[in-house]
Every structure is written in C-alpha cells, then in structure tokens.
Design an enzyme around this catalytic site. Structure first.
Site: not given
Length: 240
Positions: A54, A126
C-alpha cells in the site's frame, strides 16, 4: 479464486507476463497470495505484505502525479491519487492481472460477494506489489505500477470534485441543510474493516455507502446521493 494452493512455480509462471517479472522467492510469492483464512499452521498470509505494498503504491502514484501535473494544487493531486488507489481501481487491475484465480483462500472467503470481494482483490494486489518491491527493488515495482496505472492517470482529464464537498454545497442550495453522516455498521477484522455509513440531507431520502475507512464510506454515501438526485450523471461518473 483458487480452490487449492498452487505451487510457487505455478504462481511465478502465471504472473511472469502480467507483471513483467519472474519471481525467484517462491515462498514469499505464495505468501503474497495467501489470505488469512487459508494460512494454516504456518501463519503465513499476505497481511504484512499488503501493508508494505500500500505504501509503495502510494509513493509511486504520488510521484507519477506530481510530475504529470506540474500545475495542479495539492487538493487536486490528492483527489487524483485517491481515484487511482481506491479499492475499486485496485480490484479492477487485479482482474486484469489475473489475481482472483491465483489467490488461495478459505471456502467462506471464496463465496463472498460485493464490497468484501472487492477488498480481497485490492489487498492481494497490494501484497503482490510488495513482493515485487522486495525482490526487484523500487524500479521493478515502478514498472509494474506504471504499466497499469499510468494509462488510468491520463484518462482522468479532470479530477473529480470531492463528493462530500459537492454534497455539502448542493445540500445548502437544494435543502438549506448540511449533510448528516451516521455510522451504520463496522464489519471485518481490525486490519481489514468495512464501514457502512449513511447520509441524510434535509428532507431527502438517506443513502448509504461502504468503504475500508470511514472517510471512504462517507464519500461513497455522498456519491450515492449525488447520482440518485441527478447532480452527477452516471455517464459522467463512469467517464471520470
């Protein structure tokens, strides 16, 4: 989603073309695509990798936008970034990469629908970005991200106005009232919550939205009102 755990070799071959990288650390790659519901006794799942991915994604997208839009103010850059890293965009890219067929998850997770399934695909993407970063460095991660995100950044001709701001202005004009948001529910584990929030403006019917944060859920609820009341058209929304 995969019903059985694929070997590291199978995962690496399946991802070679869509990522442009042949993974060497097969154990990490398997972990990157293993949901907590299927981690077994080893405790190996993608939660930590998701956390790192992320941040890597956010940095590279921020750098992309900073250079692509040199005259854009901070607020516009933030809106563009949010549009590129939200769960819906990530889930869409995960589908392009072919991740849903590669994720190893428990049967109760594979049967999920709606928002939770969107979050699962977004989280796995992610995690994959983190695996690329750890094995090949920032440039390997950057090349993958630019391949899928740069065309989308160019398609955002105009940054969409913030839905909450738009709703506040519309509510003042249409009803002489401010939007009132209320938390309806919070589901899921602490590391991956799903919030449902409703919003009401004056005498208009309330609307609800969901998101991985309260802010994202509020934005979704505000957008639902704007679309329903015709302030934003669905065609315009799809084009943004």
């Amino acid at each position: 989603m995969a019903t059985r755990k694929l070997t590291g070799e199978a995962l690496a071959l399946a991802l070679k073309e869509p990522t442009g990288h042949l993974f060497r650390d097969l154990a990490r790659l398997r972990r990157a695509l293993t949901h907590a519901s299927a981690r077994g006794s080893t405790g190996a799942d993608y939660e930590r990798l998701e956390f790192l991915g992320d941040r890597v994604l956010g940095l590279i997208i921020a750098d992309l936008l900073f250079n692509a839009f040199p005259e854009a103010p901070e607020g516009e850059l933030s809106l563009r970034l949010n549009a590129l890293v939200n769960a819906e965009t990530l889930a869409e890219i995960a589908d392009e990469v072919g991740l849903p067929q590669l994720i190893h998850a428990g049967s109760e997770i594979r049967s999920m629908e709606g928002r939770k399934r969107v979050n699962l695909r977004a989280d796995a993407l992610e995690s994959l970005i983190a695996a690329l970063y750890l094995e090949g460095g920032v440039e390997t991660a950057r090349q993958f991200i630019l391949r899928y995100w740069e065309p989308r950044s160019k398609a955002l001709r105009e940054a969409r106005r913030d839905p909450k701001t738009e709703l506040q202005e519309w509510g003042h004009q249409a009803a002489g009232a401010m939007p009132v948001y209320a938390l309806e529910s919070r589901e899921g584990p602490d590391h991956d919550p799903v919030f449902t929030i409703s919003v009401k403006v004056g005498g208009f019917e309330p609307a609800s939205g969901t998101g991985r944060s309260k802010r994202e859920a509020e934005q979704a609820a505000a957008m639902a009102v704007l679309l329903r009341e015709g302030v934003w058209s669905k065609k315009e929304e799809d084009a943004r």
